[in-house]
Design a protein around this motif. Structure first.
Motif, PDB file in Angstrom:
ATOM      1  N   PRO A  31       0.810  -1.230   0.000  1.00  0.00           N
ATOM      2  CA  PRO A  31       0.000   0.000   0.000  1.00  0.00           C
ATOM      3  C   PRO A  31       0.838   1.272   0.000  1.00  0.00           C
ATOM      4  O   PRO A  31       0.666   2.152   0.842  1.00  0.00           O
ATOM      5  CB  PRO A  31      -0.800  -0.140   1.300  1.00  0.00           C
ATOM      6  CG  PRO A  31       0.140  -0.848   2.214  1.00  0.00           C
ATOM      7  CD  PRO A  31       0.899  -1.825   1.350  1.00  0.00           C
ATOM      8  N   LEU A  32       1.764   1.362  -0.951  1.00  0.00           N
ATOM      9  CA  LEU A  32       2.661   2.518  -1.039  1.00  0.00           C
ATOM     10  C   LEU A  32       2.655   3.079  -2.456  1.00  0.00           C
ATOM     11  O   LEU A  32       2.665   2.317  -3.428  1.00  0.00           O
ATOM     12  CB  LEU A  32       4.084   2.138  -0.669  1.00  0.00           C
ATOM     13  CG  LEU A  32       4.560   2.270   0.795  1.00  0.00           C
ATOM     14  CD1 LEU A  32       4.519   3.712   1.254  1.00  0.00           C
ATOM     15  CD2 LEU A  32       3.764   1.381   1.720  1.00  0.00           C
ATOM     16  N   LEU A  33       2.672   4.413  -2.540  1.00  0.00           N
ATOM     17  CA  LEU A  33       2.780   5.101  -3.821  1.00  0.00           C
ATOM     18  C   LEU A  33       3.946   6.078  -3.782  1.00  0.00           C
ATOM     19  O   LEU A  33       4.183   6.724  -2.764  1.00  0.00           O
ATOM     20  CB  LEU A  33       1.507   5.884  -4.153  1.00  0.00           C
ATOM     21  CG  LEU A  33       0.231   5.094  -4.371  1.00  0.00           C
ATOM     22  CD1 LEU A  33      -0.576   5.022  -3.078  1.00  0.00           C
ATOM     23  CD2 LEU A  33      -0.617   5.722  -5.472  1.00  0.00           C
ATOM     24  N   ALA A  34       4.663   6.165  -4.887  1.00  0.00           N
ATOM     25  CA  ALA A  34       5.682   7.196  -5.053  1.00  0.00           C
ATOM     26  C   ALA A  34       4.992   8.431  -5.601  1.00  0.00           C
ATOM     27  O   ALA A  34       4.433   8.415  -6.701  1.00  0.00           O
ATOM     28  CB  ALA A  34       6.780   6.728  -6.008  1.00  0.00           C
ATOM     29  N   ALA A 253      -3.816   3.427   1.461  1.00  0.00           N
ATOM     30  CA  ALA A 253      -2.405   3.459   1.089  1.00  0.00           C
ATOM     31  C   ALA A 253      -1.800   4.783   1.527  1.00  0.00           C
ATOM     32  O   ALA A 253      -2.508   5.737   1.858  1.00  0.00           O
ATOM     33  CB  ALA A 253      -2.247   3.279  -0.423  1.00  0.00           C
ATOM     34  N   ALA A 254      -0.472   4.821   1.514  1.00  0.00           N
ATOM     35  CA  ALA A 254       0.267   6.032   1.839  1.00  0.00           C
ATOM     36  C   ALA A 254       1.035   6.490   0.609  1.00  0.00           C
ATOM     37  O   ALA A 254       1.631   5.685  -0.108  1.00  0.00           O
ATOM     38  CB  ALA A 254       1.236   5.783   2.984  1.00  0.00           C
ATOM     39  N   VAL A 255       1.013   7.804   0.383  1.00  0.00           N
ATOM     40  CA  VAL A 255       1.748   8.421  -0.722  1.00  0.00           C
ATOM     41  C   VAL A 255       2.978   9.097  -0.130  1.00  0.00           C
ATOM     42  O   VAL A 255       2.853   9.953   0.751  1.00  0.00           O
ATOM     43  CB  VAL A 255       0.881   9.456  -1.455  1.00  0.00           C
ATOM     44  CG1 VAL A 255       1.619  10.030  -2.653  1.00  0.00           C
ATOM     45  CG2 VAL A 255      -0.451   8.839  -1.878  1.00  0.00           C
ATOM     46  N   VAL A 256       4.173   8.715  -0.590  1.00  0.00           N
ATOM     47  CA  VAL A 256       5.404   9.276  -0.032  1.00  0.00           C
ATOM     48  C   VAL A 256       6.220   9.928  -1.138  1.00  0.00           C
ATOM     49  O   VAL A 256       6.240   9.462  -2.273  1.00  0.00           O
ATOM     50  CB  VAL A 256       6.243   8.207   0.690  1.00  0.00           C
ATOM     51  CG1 VAL A 256       5.461   7.622   1.864  1.00  0.00           C
ATOM     52  CG2 VAL A 256       6.676   7.089  -0.248  1.00  0.00           C
ATOM     53  N   GLY A 257       6.882  11.016  -0.789  1.00  0.00           N
ATOM     54  CA  GLY A 257       7.685  11.730  -1.775  1.00  0.00           C
ATOM     55  C   GLY A 257       9.046  12.126  -1.252  1.00  0.00           C
ATOM     56  O   GLY A 257      10.072  11.692  -1.750  1.00  0.00           O
ATOM     57  N   SER A 258       9.071  12.946  -0.192  1.00  0.00           N
ATOM     58  CA  SER A 258      10.339  13.477   0.306  1.00  0.00           C
ATOM     59  C   SER A 258      11.311  12.382   0.715  1.00  0.00           C
ATOM     60  O   SER A 258      12.521  12.521   0.539  1.00  0.00           O
ATOM     61  CB  SER A 258      10.083  14.416   1.486  1.00  0.00           C
ATOM     62  OG  SER A 258       9.306  15.526   1.093  1.00  0.00           O
ATOM     63  N   VAL A 259      10.796  11.280   1.248  1.00  0.00           N
ATOM     64  CA  VAL A 259      11.663  10.197   1.698  1.00  0.00           C
ATOM     65  C   VAL A 259      12.390   9.522   0.535  1.00  0.00           C
ATOM     66  O   VAL A 259      13.391   8.829   0.729  1.00  0.00           O
ATOM     67  CB  VAL A 259      10.845   9.173   2.517  1.00  0.00           C
ATOM     68  CG1 VAL A 259       9.943   8.332   1.617  1.00  0.00           C
ATOM     69  CG2 VAL A 259      11.742   8.283   3.361  1.00  0.00           C
ATOM     70  N   LEU A 260      11.923   9.766  -0.698  1.00  0.00           N
ATOM     71  CA  LEU A 260      12.537   9.168  -1.889  1.00  0.00           C
ATOM     72  C   LEU A 260      13.490  10.116  -2.614  1.00  0.00           C
ATOM     73  O   LEU A 260      14.147   9.707  -3.577  1.00  0.00           O
ATOM     74  CB  LEU A 260      11.436   8.733  -2.869  1.00  0.00           C
ATOM     75  CG  LEU A 260      10.398   7.738  -2.355  1.00  0.00           C
ATOM     76  CD1 LEU A 260       9.294   7.543  -3.390  1.00  0.00           C
ATOM     77  CD2 LEU A 260      11.048   6.401  -2.012  1.00  0.00           C
TER      78      LEU A 260
END
Length: 364
Positions: A31-34, A253-260
Protein backbone atom coordinates in the motif's frame (compact mmCIF):
# COMPACT_ATOMS: atom_id res chain seq x y z
CA UNK A 1 3.15 16.91 13.98
CA UNK A 2 1.95 13.36 14.46
CA UNK A 3 4.28 11.12 16.48
CA UNK A 4 5.07 8.23 14.15
CA UNK A 5 6.99 6.24 16.78
CA UNK A 6 4.00 4.58 18.46
CA UNK A 7 3.41 1.02 17.20
CA UNK A 8 0.05 0.12 15.73
CA UNK A 9 -1.51 -3.07 14.46
CA UNK A 10 -0.76 -1.87 10.92
CA UNK A 11 2.95 -1.33 11.46
CA UNK A 12 5.65 -3.43 9.85
CA UNK A 13 6.29 -5.27 13.13
CA UNK A 14 3.00 -7.10 12.63
CA UNK A 15 4.12 -8.37 9.24
CA UNK A 16 4.27 -7.00 5.71
CA UNK A 17 1.49 -4.66 4.65
CA UNK A 18 -0.58 -5.77 1.69
CA UNK A 19 -2.32 -3.56 -0.84
CA UNK A 20 -6.09 -3.41 -0.65
CA UNK A 21 -8.96 -1.67 -2.38
CA UNK A 22 -8.12 0.29 -5.51
CA UNK A 23 -4.41 -0.49 -5.41
CA UNK A 24 -5.03 -4.21 -5.12
CA UNK A 25 -7.48 -4.03 -8.03
CA UNK A 26 -4.74 -2.36 -10.07
CA UNK A 27 -2.33 -5.18 -9.28
CA UNK A 28 -0.17 -3.58 -6.57
CA UNK A 29 1.15 -5.74 -3.75
CA UNK A 30 1.96 -3.11 -1.10
CA UNK A 31 0.00 0.00 0.00
CA UNK A 32 2.66 2.52 -1.04
CA UNK A 33 2.78 5.10 -3.82
CA UNK A 34 5.68 7.20 -5.05
CA UNK A 35 4.30 10.73 -5.19
CA UNK A 36 4.39 12.78 -8.38
CA UNK A 37 7.05 15.44 -7.74
CA UNK A 38 7.08 18.02 -10.51
CA UNK A 39 10.17 19.87 -11.63
CA UNK A 40 12.47 16.88 -12.05
CA UNK A 41 12.45 14.55 -9.00
CA UNK A 42 9.83 12.13 -10.39
CA UNK A 43 11.43 10.19 -13.23
CA UNK A 44 10.44 7.10 -15.20
CA UNK A 45 13.11 5.27 -13.18
CA UNK A 46 11.38 6.25 -9.92
CA UNK A 47 8.01 5.08 -11.25
CA UNK A 48 9.54 1.79 -12.33
CA UNK A 49 11.18 1.37 -8.93
CA UNK A 50 7.81 1.80 -7.24
CA UNK A 51 6.38 -0.91 -9.49
CA UNK A 52 9.36 -3.16 -8.72
CA UNK A 53 8.67 -2.73 -5.01
CA UNK A 54 5.05 -3.79 -5.57
CA UNK A 55 3.58 -0.33 -5.25
CA UNK A 56 2.51 2.37 -7.68
CA UNK A 57 4.43 5.33 -9.07
CA UNK A 58 3.01 8.49 -10.59
CA UNK A 59 4.69 10.52 -13.29
CA UNK A 60 4.53 14.27 -12.68
CA UNK A 61 2.82 15.85 -15.68
CA UNK A 62 3.20 19.35 -14.26
CA UNK A 63 5.70 21.66 -16.01
CA UNK A 64 6.27 19.19 -18.85
CA UNK A 65 5.19 19.69 -22.42
CA UNK A 66 2.72 17.10 -23.74
CA UNK A 67 5.54 15.62 -25.85
CA UNK A 68 7.81 15.30 -22.82
CA UNK A 69 5.04 13.61 -20.86
CA UNK A 70 4.32 11.24 -23.74
CA UNK A 71 8.00 10.32 -23.90
CA UNK A 72 8.10 9.52 -20.18
CA UNK A 73 4.98 7.37 -20.47
CA UNK A 74 6.67 5.49 -23.30
CA UNK A 75 9.80 5.00 -21.15
CA UNK A 76 7.76 3.60 -18.27
CA UNK A 77 5.90 1.19 -20.52
CA UNK A 78 9.16 0.04 -22.07
CA UNK A 79 10.58 -0.59 -18.61
CA UNK A 80 7.53 -2.62 -17.66
CA UNK A 81 7.93 -4.99 -20.61
CA UNK A 82 8.54 -8.56 -19.52
CA UNK A 83 7.39 -7.90 -15.96
CA UNK A 84 3.67 -8.51 -16.34
CA UNK A 85 0.96 -5.94 -15.77
CA UNK A 86 2.19 -3.38 -13.25
CA UNK A 87 0.28 -0.21 -12.41
CA UNK A 88 1.45 3.37 -12.84
CA UNK A 89 -0.17 6.73 -13.30
CA UNK A 90 0.15 10.38 -14.29
CA UNK A 91 -0.56 13.48 -12.23
CA UNK A 92 -1.84 16.68 -13.87
CA UNK A 93 -2.06 20.24 -12.58
CA UNK A 94 -5.63 21.40 -13.08
CA UNK A 95 -5.74 25.06 -14.15
CA UNK A 96 -6.65 27.13 -11.10
CA UNK A 97 -4.73 30.37 -11.58
CA UNK A 98 -3.99 32.89 -8.87
CA UNK A 99 -4.10 36.27 -10.62
CA UNK A 100 -1.50 38.93 -9.89
CA UNK A 101 -1.55 42.57 -10.88
CA UNK A 102 1.13 44.04 -13.11
CA UNK A 103 2.37 46.40 -10.39
CA UNK A 104 2.79 43.65 -7.78
CA UNK A 105 4.50 41.45 -10.35
CA UNK A 106 6.87 44.23 -11.41
CA UNK A 107 7.75 45.04 -7.80
CA UNK A 108 8.68 41.41 -7.07
CA UNK A 109 10.61 41.13 -10.32
CA UNK A 110 12.58 44.24 -9.37
CA UNK A 111 13.47 42.75 -5.98
CA UNK A 112 14.95 39.75 -7.81
CA UNK A 113 17.04 41.95 -10.10
CA UNK A 114 20.44 41.70 -8.41
CA UNK A 115 20.10 37.94 -8.03
CA UNK A 116 19.22 37.57 -11.70
CA UNK A 117 22.20 39.75 -12.60
CA UNK A 118 24.49 37.52 -10.53
CA UNK A 119 23.50 34.62 -12.77
CA UNK A 120 23.63 36.82 -15.90
CA UNK A 121 19.90 36.41 -16.47
CA UNK A 122 17.25 38.65 -17.94
CA UNK A 123 13.93 37.88 -16.30
CA UNK A 124 10.82 37.66 -18.45
CA UNK A 125 7.53 39.50 -18.20
CA UNK A 126 4.25 38.41 -16.69
CA UNK A 127 3.31 35.03 -18.15
CA UNK A 128 0.10 33.15 -17.46
CA UNK A 129 -0.59 29.70 -18.93
CA UNK A 130 -2.54 26.52 -18.18
CA UNK A 131 0.43 24.10 -18.33
CA UNK A 132 -0.81 22.59 -21.58
CA UNK A 133 -3.91 21.25 -19.85
CA UNK A 134 -6.12 20.45 -22.86
CA UNK A 135 -3.29 18.80 -24.79
CA UNK A 136 -2.30 16.65 -21.83
CA UNK A 137 -5.88 15.53 -21.26
CA UNK A 138 -6.14 14.67 -24.95
CA UNK A 139 -2.90 12.67 -24.71
CA UNK A 140 -4.29 10.62 -21.83
CA UNK A 141 -7.60 10.09 -23.61
CA UNK A 142 -5.86 8.84 -26.75
CA UNK A 143 -3.15 6.88 -24.90
CA UNK A 144 -4.72 5.92 -21.54
CA UNK A 145 -2.79 5.09 -18.39
CA UNK A 146 -4.18 3.09 -15.44
CA UNK A 147 -4.39 6.07 -13.05
CA UNK A 148 -4.78 9.82 -13.58
CA UNK A 149 -4.58 12.07 -10.54
CA UNK A 150 -5.37 15.77 -10.28
CA UNK A 151 -3.88 18.55 -8.17
CA UNK A 152 -4.72 22.26 -7.58
CA UNK A 153 -8.36 22.05 -8.66
CA UNK A 154 -11.19 19.91 -9.97
CA UNK A 155 -11.28 18.80 -13.60
CA UNK A 156 -14.53 19.50 -15.42
CA UNK A 157 -17.27 16.89 -15.54
CA UNK A 158 -16.54 16.44 -19.25
CA UNK A 159 -12.86 15.70 -18.59
CA UNK A 160 -13.88 13.17 -15.94
CA UNK A 161 -16.25 11.48 -18.41
CA UNK A 162 -13.64 11.36 -21.18
CA UNK A 163 -10.91 9.89 -19.01
CA UNK A 164 -13.32 7.38 -17.48
CA UNK A 165 -14.39 6.29 -20.95
CA UNK A 166 -10.70 5.84 -21.79
CA UNK A 167 -10.47 3.41 -18.87
CA UNK A 168 -8.45 5.41 -16.33
CA UNK A 169 -9.03 5.42 -12.60
CA UNK A 170 -9.33 9.05 -11.42
CA UNK A 171 -7.90 10.32 -8.13
CA UNK A 172 -8.31 13.86 -6.76
CA UNK A 173 -5.92 15.57 -4.33
CA UNK A 174 -7.80 17.31 -1.52
CA UNK A 175 -6.75 19.15 1.63
CA UNK A 176 -10.03 19.26 3.56
CA UNK A 177 -13.45 17.63 3.81
CA UNK A 178 -15.19 20.30 1.71
CA UNK A 179 -12.84 19.69 -1.21
CA UNK A 180 -13.43 15.96 -0.76
CA UNK A 181 -17.19 16.48 -1.04
CA UNK A 182 -16.70 18.50 -4.21
CA UNK A 183 -14.50 15.77 -5.67
CA UNK A 184 -17.06 13.09 -4.88
CA UNK A 185 -19.75 15.13 -6.61
CA UNK A 186 -17.53 15.46 -9.67
CA UNK A 187 -17.35 11.66 -9.95
CA UNK A 188 -13.74 10.74 -9.18
CA UNK A 189 -12.88 7.25 -7.98
CA UNK A 190 -10.72 8.09 -4.98
CA UNK A 191 -8.90 10.79 -3.05
CA UNK A 192 -5.37 11.71 -2.08
CA UNK A 193 -5.91 13.39 1.28
CA UNK A 194 -2.94 15.72 1.75
CA UNK A 195 -1.97 17.32 5.05
CA UNK A 196 -0.14 20.61 5.55
CA UNK A 197 3.07 18.64 6.23
CA UNK A 198 3.40 17.61 2.58
CA UNK A 199 6.47 18.78 0.69
CA UNK A 200 6.17 20.91 -2.41
CA UNK A 201 2.94 22.55 -3.47
CA UNK A 202 -0.22 22.23 -1.45
CA UNK A 203 -3.07 20.79 -3.47
CA UNK A 204 -5.52 23.28 -1.95
CA UNK A 205 -8.27 24.57 -4.22
CA UNK A 206 -8.05 27.98 -2.47
CA UNK A 207 -4.36 28.99 -2.30
CA UNK A 208 -5.17 32.42 -0.89
CA UNK A 209 -6.49 30.77 2.29
CA UNK A 210 -4.19 29.05 4.77
CA UNK A 211 -4.44 25.26 4.89
CA UNK A 212 -5.58 24.15 8.34
CA UNK A 213 -2.73 22.79 10.41
CA UNK A 214 -4.08 19.56 11.86
CA UNK A 215 -2.40 16.15 12.04
CA UNK A 216 -2.82 13.93 9.00
CA UNK A 217 -4.67 11.35 11.12
CA UNK A 218 -7.21 13.96 12.18
CA UNK A 219 -7.64 15.10 8.59
CA UNK A 220 -8.23 11.51 7.48
CA UNK A 221 -10.89 11.09 10.16
CA UNK A 222 -12.66 14.28 9.07
CA UNK A 223 -12.70 13.32 5.41
CA UNK A 224 -13.88 9.78 6.11
CA UNK A 225 -16.76 11.14 8.20
CA UNK A 226 -18.01 13.12 5.20
CA UNK A 227 -17.07 11.13 2.10
CA UNK A 228 -17.11 7.41 1.46
CA UNK A 229 -14.43 7.14 -1.19
CA UNK A 230 -11.11 5.24 -1.15
CA UNK A 231 -8.38 7.37 0.41
CA UNK A 232 -4.64 7.51 -0.17
CA UNK A 233 -2.92 9.52 2.59
CA UNK A 234 -0.17 12.06 1.93
CA UNK A 235 1.87 14.57 3.90
CA UNK A 236 4.91 13.94 6.06
CA UNK A 237 4.83 10.13 5.91
CA UNK A 238 8.36 8.75 5.98
CA UNK A 239 8.46 5.80 8.41
CA UNK A 240 6.72 2.42 8.76
CA UNK A 241 4.93 3.85 11.78
CA UNK A 242 3.61 6.75 9.73
CA UNK A 243 2.27 4.36 7.11
CA UNK A 244 0.66 2.27 9.84
CA UNK A 245 -1.04 5.28 11.41
CA UNK A 246 -2.47 6.38 8.07
CA UNK A 247 -3.89 2.90 7.43
CA UNK A 248 -5.26 2.71 10.97
CA UNK A 249 -7.23 5.89 10.24
CA UNK A 250 -8.91 4.56 7.13
CA UNK A 251 -6.44 5.18 4.33
CA UNK A 252 -5.95 2.34 1.85
CA UNK A 253 -2.40 3.46 1.09
CA UNK A 254 0.27 6.03 1.84
CA UNK A 255 1.75 8.42 -0.72
CA UNK A 256 5.40 9.28 -0.03
CA UNK A 257 7.68 11.73 -1.77
CA UNK A 258 10.34 13.48 0.31
CA UNK A 259 11.66 10.20 1.70
CA UNK A 260 12.54 9.17 -1.89
CA UNK A 261 14.30 12.37 -2.95
CA UNK A 262 17.85 11.16 -2.26
CA UNK A 263 17.38 7.78 -3.96
CA UNK A 264 19.39 7.06 -7.12
CA UNK A 265 16.17 7.06 -9.15
CA UNK A 266 15.20 10.56 -8.05
CA UNK A 267 15.85 13.30 -10.57
CA UNK A 268 16.55 15.88 -7.84
CA UNK A 269 19.68 17.90 -8.55
CA UNK A 270 22.96 17.21 -6.80
CA UNK A 271 22.69 20.41 -4.75
CA UNK A 272 19.10 19.52 -3.78
CA UNK A 273 20.14 16.07 -2.54
CA UNK A 274 23.12 17.53 -0.69
CA UNK A 275 20.91 20.06 1.09
CA UNK A 276 18.49 17.33 2.18
CA UNK A 277 21.38 15.42 3.75
CA UNK A 278 22.78 18.48 5.54
CA UNK A 279 22.86 17.72 9.25
CA UNK A 280 22.49 21.43 10.03
CA UNK A 281 19.19 22.56 11.48
CA UNK A 282 16.88 23.39 8.60
CA UNK A 283 13.17 23.89 9.07
CA UNK A 284 10.62 23.44 6.34
CA UNK A 285 8.26 26.33 5.77
CA UNK A 286 5.29 27.02 3.55
CA UNK A 287 6.19 29.86 1.22
CA UNK A 288 5.01 31.57 -1.95
CA UNK A 289 8.49 32.91 -2.71
CA UNK A 290 9.30 30.50 -5.54
CA UNK A 291 5.99 30.04 -7.33
CA UNK A 292 3.35 32.41 -6.01
CA UNK A 293 1.46 29.42 -4.64
CA UNK A 294 1.84 27.91 -1.14
CA UNK A 295 4.51 25.20 -1.11
CA UNK A 296 6.60 23.61 1.64
CA UNK A 297 10.36 23.97 1.22
CA UNK A 298 13.49 23.96 3.33
CA UNK A 299 14.56 27.39 4.46
CA UNK A 300 17.50 28.68 2.46
CA UNK A 301 18.88 32.06 1.45
CA UNK A 302 16.14 32.64 -1.13
CA UNK A 303 13.35 31.89 1.35
CA UNK A 304 14.96 34.04 4.05
CA UNK A 305 15.27 36.96 1.66
CA UNK A 306 11.96 36.84 -0.23
CA UNK A 307 9.43 34.96 1.92
CA UNK A 308 7.96 38.04 3.58
CA UNK A 309 7.66 40.06 0.36
CA UNK A 310 6.56 37.30 -2.03
CA UNK A 311 3.11 37.84 -3.52
CA UNK A 312 0.48 35.31 -4.46
CA UNK A 313 0.44 34.86 -8.22
CA UNK A 314 0.49 31.49 -9.90
CA UNK A 315 1.82 30.54 -12.39
CA UNK A 316 3.29 34.00 -13.08
CA UNK A 317 5.72 33.92 -10.14
CA UNK A 318 6.71 30.34 -10.98
CA UNK A 319 7.71 31.44 -14.49
CA UNK A 320 9.48 34.53 -13.14
CA UNK A 321 11.75 32.67 -10.71
CA UNK A 322 12.25 29.52 -12.79
CA UNK A 323 15.39 30.80 -14.61
CA UNK A 324 17.01 31.70 -11.28
CA UNK A 325 16.27 28.29 -9.80
CA UNK A 326 17.62 26.51 -12.88
CA UNK A 327 20.78 28.61 -12.89
CA UNK A 328 21.31 27.97 -9.18
CA UNK A 329 20.94 24.22 -9.67
CA UNK A 330 23.42 24.32 -12.58
CA UNK A 331 25.85 26.24 -10.35
CA UNK A 332 25.38 23.74 -7.50
CA UNK A 333 24.03 26.56 -5.32
CA UNK A 334 21.39 25.26 -2.89
CA UNK A 335 20.77 28.75 -1.55
CA UNK A 336 18.60 29.77 -4.48
CA UNK A 337 16.75 26.63 -5.54
CA UNK A 338 13.36 25.43 -4.37
CA UNK A 339 14.22 22.71 -1.86
CA UNK A 340 10.73 21.20 -1.72
CA UNK A 341 10.55 18.95 1.34
CA UNK A 342 7.88 17.58 3.61
CA UNK A 343 8.08 17.06 7.35
CA UNK A 344 9.74 13.65 7.03
CA UNK A 345 12.60 14.70 4.77
CA UNK A 346 15.26 13.78 7.34
CA UNK A 347 14.38 10.12 6.80
CA UNK A 348 15.38 10.34 3.13
CA UNK A 349 18.32 8.08 2.27
CA UNK A 350 20.52 7.22 -0.69
CA UNK A 351 19.12 3.70 -0.88
CA UNK A 352 17.29 2.45 -3.98
CA UNK A 353 13.70 3.65 -4.04
CA UNK A 354 12.35 0.09 -4.12
CA UNK A 355 14.26 -0.71 -0.93
CA UNK A 356 12.82 2.37 0.80
CA UNK A 357 9.27 1.55 -0.25
CA UNK A 358 9.54 -2.08 0.79
CA UNK A 359 10.86 -1.07 4.21
CA UNK A 360 7.95 1.35 4.67
CA UNK A 361 5.61 -1.57 3.93
CA UNK A 362 7.42 -3.88 6.34
CA UNK A 363 8.78 -6.10 3.57
CA UNK A 364 12.25 -7.33 4.49
Amino acid sequence: MTDHSTPSKHMGGAGPLAASGLLAELGAAIPLLAAPMAGGPSTPALVLAAAQAGGLGLLAGGYKTPDQLAQQITEVRAGMCGHGSRPFGVNLFVPNPVPIGQDAFAAYAASLGDLAAAYRLTLGGLLEDDDGWAAKVELLVQDPVPVVSFTFGLPSAEVVRRLHRAGSLLIQTVTNAHEAEQARARGVDGLVVQSHWAGGHSGTFTPAAAVEQIPLTGLLDRVRSKVQLPIWAAGGISTPGGVGEALAHGAEAAVVGSVLLRSPESGASKSYKTALADAGCRESVVTTAFSGRPARALRNAFVDRFHDSAPLGYPAIHHLTSPIRKAAAAADDPGNISLWAGAGYRNASEEPAATILRRLAGVH
